[in-house]
Write a protein that holds these residues in place. Sequence first.
Motif, PDB file in Angstrom:
ATOM      1  N   ARG A   1      49.027  39.958  27.331  1.00 58.08           N
ATOM      2  CA  ARG A   1      49.223  39.340  28.645  1.00 58.08           C
ATOM      3  C   ARG A   1      50.489  39.868  29.326  1.00 58.08           C
TER       4      ARG A   1
ATOM      5  N   VAL B   1      42.288  41.384  30.232  1.00 59.28           N
ATOM      6  CA  VAL B   1      43.327  40.655  30.961  1.00 59.28           C
ATOM      7  C   VAL B   1      43.448  41.248  32.359  1.00 59.28           C
TER       8      VAL B   1
ATOM      9  N   GLU C   1      41.474  43.900  42.713  1.00 58.16           N
ATOM     10  CA  GLU C   1      42.281  42.934  41.962  1.00 58.16           C
ATOM     11  C   GLU C   1      43.738  43.382  41.896  1.00 58.16           C
TER      12      GLU C   1
ATOM     13  N   GLY D   1      47.084  39.936  36.933  1.00 56.41           N
ATOM     14  CA  GLY D   1      47.982  38.797  37.070  1.00 56.41           C
ATOM     15  C   GLY D   1      48.248  38.095  35.754  1.00 56.41           C
ATOM     16  N   GLY D   2      47.726  38.661  34.655  1.00 58.86           N
ATOM     17  CA  GLY D   2      47.959  38.082  33.336  1.00 58.86           C
ATOM     18  C   GLY D   2      46.919  37.068  32.916  1.00 58.86           C
ATOM     19  N   ASP D   3      45.898  36.846  33.735  1.00 57.81           N
ATOM     20  CA  ASP D   3      44.847  35.887  33.391  1.00 57.81           C
ATOM     21  C   ASP D   3      43.834  36.534  32.456  1.00 57.81           C
ATOM     22  N   ILE D   4      43.430  35.802  31.411  1.00 50.39           N
ATOM     23  CA  ILE D   4      42.437  36.310  30.462  1.00 50.39           C
ATOM     24  C   ILE D   4      41.053  36.106  31.062  1.00 50.39           C
ATOM     25  N   LEU D   5      40.367  37.217  31.312  1.00 49.36           N
ATOM     26  CA  LEU D   5      39.059  37.173  31.955  1.00 49.36           C
ATOM     27  C   LEU D   5      37.935  36.999  30.943  1.00 49.36           C
TER      28      LEU D   5
ATOM     29  N   THR E   1      50.641  41.862  32.926  1.00 51.16           N
ATOM     30  CA  THR E   1      51.364  41.200  34.013  1.00 51.16           C
ATOM     31  C   THR E   1      52.505  42.043  34.539  1.00 51.16           C
TER      32      THR E   1
ATOM     33  N   ASP F   1      37.397  36.876  26.269  1.00 49.44           N
ATOM     34  CA  ASP F   1      38.119  36.899  24.992  1.00 49.44           C
ATOM     35  C   ASP F   1      37.143  36.546  23.874  1.00 49.44           C
TER      36      ASP F   1
ATOM     37  N   LYS G   1      40.073  41.225  24.128  1.00 51.38           N
ATOM     38  CA  LYS G   1      40.166  40.523  25.405  1.00 51.38           C
ATOM     39  C   LYS G   1      40.308  41.483  26.581  1.00 51.38           C
TER      40      LYS G   1
END
Length: 313
Positions: free
Chosen positions: A206, A237, A263, A240-244, A210, A246, A235
């Motif tokens: 992450r 990611v 994005e 923006g660091g969001d896990i899309l 990010t 996993d 995963k």
Amino acid sequence: MTEIGISVAAAEFGRDMEQAYATIGDLIERASAAGSALLVLPEACLGGYLPSLGGDDETEEERGRRLRRLPPALELDGPELRRVIEMAGDLVITLGFCEADGLTRYNAAVTLHGDGILGSYRKVHQPLGENLCYAAGDAYNAFDTPVGRMGMQICYDKAFPEAARTLALDGAEIITSLSAWPTARTAPAENMASDRWKQRFDIYDRARATENQVVWVASNQAGTFGSLRFVCSAKIVGPGGDILADTGIRAGLASARLDVQEEIAAIRSGGMYNLRDRRPEVYGDVVAENHVTGTLLSPEQRPSATRKVPSHA
């Protein structure tokens, strides 16, 4: 702007090459069924990883046994990778293997599709003991693919922010991080989700996404091999660091659809554009560390803080 599908695997790969091809074939089918254009497989999926990392505490007998159990060394233009190229079709695939360069071995990764190899990489950062089996690579380079500009890393590389930053500055929009990342070597947690090395793995994924505002795709081995037990946790990611997507602590395939460029543009236009707002002229001590001892060079040995920085950086 074009939306693409990305799939990433946490899967078990050992020495059995035919089993490896069967597993790859199954994952290609599943990724294609998910509508993915990119499939990221683990480190060492052709021939497996090292049975142990070894080190100075090995006996000669243990060392000899470990060296006899190394994965097969494959050439970039050899039949093993050619077979995967023939399986790939239009799908872009990133995978890990042991690369032979004469008598020298590298822990390596390659990105390919049906027309051939698009990019290759040799692992730069080596954890304890890996240097006893592999030489280290010496470069990070992004490259163009049908799914966007990409960069590759392997496992321990993700612990070094400079590695991902180098690829981002070279224009990488997608960074693939292939791993054979195990649970902690000492006092591993009974519940893998609580294992401190598993948590470290997730933090790095992450953070690297990010801080560079890129799409980060992290694969991993699953199951066990030799003395190692892998944390899975493949995963995707977002920038923006969001896990899309996993896999968690199980083997599996995680998939997500996104417009990579859109994005990234949305994140970078939101007031924080990390690559644009860098101040490399004040980072002298970071780039002036002695690469052998980790100690800082003297002021006389450091590069000038007034050196010019490329305008695109």
